[in-house]
Design an enzyme around this catalytic site. Structure first.
Site, PDB file in Angstrom:
ATOM      1  N   CYS A   1       7.907   4.982   7.455  1.00 42.73           N
ATOM      2  CA  CYS A   1       7.479   6.363   7.725  1.00 42.73           C
ATOM      3  C   CYS A   1       7.857   6.833   9.130  1.00 42.73           C
ATOM      4  CB  CYS A   1       5.977   6.501   7.503  1.00 42.73           C
ATOM      5  SG  CYS A   1       5.452   5.966   5.863  1.00 42.73           S
TER       6      CYS A   1
ATOM      7  N   HIS B   1       3.600  12.331  11.416  1.00 40.79           N
ATOM      8  CA  HIS B   1       3.909  11.881  10.054  1.00 40.79           C
ATOM      9  C   HIS B   1       2.751  12.273   9.139  1.00 40.79           C
ATOM     10  CE1 HIS B   1       4.570   9.600   6.554  1.00 40.79           C
ATOM     11  NE2 HIS B   1       3.661   8.693   6.821  1.00 40.79           N
TER      12      HIS B   1
ATOM     13  N   ASN C   1       2.281  12.032   0.997  1.00 44.09           N
ATOM     14  CA  ASN C   1       3.003  11.300   2.040  1.00 44.09           C
ATOM     15  C   ASN C   1       4.420  11.014   1.528  1.00 44.09           C
ATOM     16  OD1 ASN C   1       4.060   9.344   3.732  1.00 44.09           O
ATOM     17  ND2 ASN C   1       2.177   8.131   3.836  1.00 44.09           N
TER      18      ASN C   1
HETATM   19  N1  ACO Z   1     -10.080   7.433  -6.419  1.00 42.18           N
HETATM   20  C1  ACO Z   1     -11.350   7.021  -6.463  1.00 42.18           C
HETATM   21  N2  ACO Z   1     -11.805   5.954  -5.813  1.00 42.18           N
HETATM   22  C2  ACO Z   1     -10.918   5.248  -5.081  1.00 42.18           C
HETATM   23  C3  ACO Z   1      -9.571   5.610  -4.981  1.00 42.18           C
HETATM   24  C4  ACO Z   1      -9.148   6.757  -5.695  1.00 42.18           C
HETATM   25  N3  ACO Z   1      -7.881   7.191  -5.669  1.00 42.18           N
HETATM   26  N4  ACO Z   1      -8.952   4.735  -4.175  1.00 42.18           N
HETATM   27  C5  ACO Z   1      -9.870   3.841  -3.766  1.00 42.18           C
HETATM   28  N5  ACO Z   1     -11.069   4.151  -4.326  1.00 42.18           N
HETATM   29  C6  ACO Z   1     -12.338   3.465  -4.191  1.00 42.18           C
HETATM   30  C7  ACO Z   1     -12.176   2.012  -3.798  1.00 42.18           C
HETATM   31  O1  ACO Z   1     -11.934   1.214  -4.941  1.00 42.18           O
HETATM   32  C8  ACO Z   1     -13.526   1.734  -3.181  1.00 42.18           C
HETATM   33  O2  ACO Z   1     -14.453   1.517  -4.210  1.00 42.18           O
HETATM   34  P1  ACO Z   1     -15.632   0.402  -4.061  1.00 42.18           P
HETATM   35  O3  ACO Z   1     -16.441   0.856  -2.882  1.00 42.18           O
HETATM   36  O4  ACO Z   1     -16.331   0.488  -5.363  1.00 42.18           O
HETATM   37  O5  ACO Z   1     -14.904  -0.876  -3.802  1.00 42.18           O
HETATM   38  C9  ACO Z   1     -13.887   3.045  -2.499  1.00 42.18           C
HETATM   39  O6  ACO Z   1     -13.055   4.059  -3.114  1.00 42.18           O
HETATM   40  C10 ACO Z   1     -13.633   3.042  -1.013  1.00 42.18           C
HETATM   41  O7  ACO Z   1     -12.339   2.489  -0.779  1.00 42.18           O
HETATM   42  P2  ACO Z   1     -11.737   2.438   0.645  1.00 42.18           P
HETATM   43  O8  ACO Z   1     -10.366   1.837   0.584  1.00 42.18           O
HETATM   44  O9  ACO Z   1     -12.734   1.816   1.583  1.00 42.18           O
HETATM   45  O10 ACO Z   1     -11.647   3.989   0.957  1.00 42.18           O
HETATM   46  P3  ACO Z   1     -11.305   4.692   2.306  1.00 42.18           P
HETATM   47  O11 ACO Z   1     -12.387   5.596   2.674  1.00 42.18           O
HETATM   48  O12 ACO Z   1     -10.789   3.736   3.334  1.00 42.18           O
HETATM   49  O13 ACO Z   1     -10.087   5.598   1.852  1.00 42.18           O
HETATM   50  C11 ACO Z   1      -7.722   5.648   2.053  1.00 42.18           C
HETATM   51  C12 ACO Z   1      -8.883   5.008   1.375  1.00 42.18           C
HETATM   52  C13 ACO Z   1      -7.677   7.118   1.649  1.00 42.18           C
HETATM   53  C14 ACO Z   1      -6.447   4.977   1.557  1.00 42.18           C
HETATM   54  C15 ACO Z   1      -7.873   5.532   3.574  1.00 42.18           C
HETATM   55  O14 ACO Z   1      -8.146   4.214   3.946  1.00 42.18           O
HETATM   56  C16 ACO Z   1      -6.687   6.006   4.296  1.00 42.18           C
HETATM   57  O15 ACO Z   1      -6.384   7.177   4.279  1.00 42.18           O
HETATM   58  N6  ACO Z   1      -5.970   5.108   4.976  1.00 42.18           N
HETATM   59  C17 ACO Z   1      -4.722   5.435   5.578  1.00 42.18           C
HETATM   60  C18 ACO Z   1      -3.710   5.024   4.607  1.00 42.18           C
HETATM   61  C19 ACO Z   1      -2.525   5.896   4.604  1.00 42.18           C
HETATM   62  O16 ACO Z   1      -2.486   7.039   5.034  1.00 42.18           O
HETATM   63  N7  ACO Z   1      -1.501   5.330   4.042  1.00 42.18           N
HETATM   64  C20 ACO Z   1      -0.285   6.004   3.911  1.00 42.18           C
HETATM   65  C21 ACO Z   1       0.794   5.053   4.111  1.00 42.18           C
HETATM   66  S1  ACO Z   1       0.777   4.501   5.721  1.00 42.18           S
HETATM   67  C22 ACO Z   1       1.549   5.551   6.613  1.00 42.18           C
HETATM   68  O17 ACO Z   1       2.191   6.423   6.107  1.00 42.18           O
HETATM   69  C23 ACO Z   1       1.393   5.399   8.033  1.00 42.18           C
END
Ligand code: ACO
Length: 319
Positions: free
Chosen positions: A113, A246, A276
């Site tokens: 990215c 990004h 993304n």
């Molecule tokens: N829909 C519903 N529930 C979901 C989903 C979904 N799409 N995805 C995960 N969950 C659930 C999980 O299973 C978990 O359930 P549980 O508590 O029963 O185990 C719960 O939601 C919480 O999961 P977390 O992973 O802790 O959720 P978080 O609040 O951290 O959000 C997310 C996840 C959105 C991915 C966040 O961590 C984030 O934005 N991280 C940055 C990642 C990113 O932007 N990546 C892009 C690539 S990297 C880059 O480009 C730099």
């Protein structure tokens, strides 16, 4: 001293739009969950017949037209992608052929990215050396190909698209400063840990991510690298007209702007409509804001990348 300036921008998004509601029909997720955690409403997904070079072509043609040059004026192509058409030849070479250009160097750059910011910085150095005068710098991705569409934790985050700029030699600086970084000890928090071996894929061909670790890392380094880049030319974040981080997640974008003391009106956001798009996200956002008239000549724009590797970087650009 030879400098480089962005003289044209372009972008392309595949026609097919997949909304959160569409995803909720095949995954255990909801529009509310995706919007509140990521800000994403929809993403564009390429047809199975469209490759990264296919998306890059219309984006490049648009950037070349905006620059008012001929494709044959391009004397360097640097293309950032993590979803190349083939193992080889490079997607840059395939794009070169599609553009009908012959002979100039063309190569891919892999920084996930951060790829476009890396490519822009490298092209700036090539032009600064005096050996090249007019570079095509592209970010293009079909991330839909490396997603496990049954994994709700990653499938909802990404989209496909391409963005391009023409960077030309000039007496006045356009790329005011840039900074690039990497730390491979974080390789496992975001990866596609697979390879082609003996006619098969070894490892996994799907994207894997530790979302929370990525989130923390991104917010920290995007703040640091913006300050580092601005400081190189005696500026501070207040001197920035527009911030284009990004486009990973709206919460990452808003936290970055807040840490830098920039109001939301200075932040360019496309993640809500594009998801993304990895290396394509920064040039796509830049092109949109140039075309809708927000970014104008003379404006100072901070472009920022962060992604797998881990890699991160920024370029402060005067348009
Ligand atoms: N829909 C519903 N529930 C979901 C989903 C979904 N799409 N995805 C995960 N969950 C659930 C999980 O299973 C978990 O359930 P549980 O508590 O029963 O185990 C719960 O939601 C919480 O999961 P977390 O992973 O802790 O959720 P978080 O609040 O951290 O959000 C997310 C996840 C959105 C991915 C966040 O961590 C984030 O934005 N991280 C940055 C990642 C990113 O932007 N990546 C892009 C690539 S990297 C880059 O480009 C730099």
């Amino acid at each position: 001293m030879i400098y480089s300036r962005i003289v044209g921008t372009g972008s392309y998004l595949p026609e097919k739009i997949v909304t959160n509601a569409d995803l909720a029909q095949r995954l255990d997720t909801s529009d509310e969950w995706i919007r509140s955690r990521t800000g994403i409403r929809q993403r564009h997904i390429a047809e199975s017949t469209q490759s990264s070079s296919d998306l890059a072509l219309p984006a490049s043609i648009q950037a070349i037209a905006a620059a008012g040059i001929d494709a044959s004026d391009i004397d360097l192509i640097i293309l950032a992608t993590s979803t190349p058409d083939y193992v080889f030849p490079s997607t840059a070479c395939l794009l070169q052929a599609k553009l009908g250009i012959h002979g100039c160097p063309a190569f891919d750059l892999q920084a996930v990215c951060s790829g476009f910011v890396y490519a822009l910085s490298v092209a700036d150095k090539f032009i600064g050396s005096g050996q090249h005068k007019c570079a095509l710098v592209v970010g293009t991705e079909v991330f839909s190909r490396i997603l496990d569409w049954s994994d709700r934790g990653t499938a909802v985050l990404f989209g496909d698209g391409a963005g391009a700029v023409v960077l030309r030699a000039d007496k006045r600086p356009g790329i005011l400063a840039s900074a690039l970084h990497a730390d491979g000890s974080y390789a496992d928090i975001l990866s596609v840990p697979g390879n082609v071996c003996g006619g098969r894929i070894t490892g996994s061909a799907f994207l894997q991510m530790n979302g929370q670790a990525v989130f923390k890392f991104a917010v920290k380094v995007l703040d640091e690298v913006a300050r580092e880049t601005a400081a190189q030319c005696g500026m501070t974040p207040e001197d920035i007209d527009w911030l284009i981080p990004h486009q990973a997640n709206l919460r990452i974008l808003e936290s970055t702007a807040k840490k830098l003391g920039l109001g939301p009106e200075k932040l360019i956001v496309t993640v809500d409509r594009h998801g993304n798009t990895s290396a394509a996200s920064v040039p796509l956002a830049l092109d949109l804001a140039v075309r809708d008239g927000r970014i104008r000549p003379g404006h100072k724009v901070m472009l920022q990348g962060v992604g797998g590797g881990f890699t991160w970087g920024a370029a402060l650009v005067e348009m």
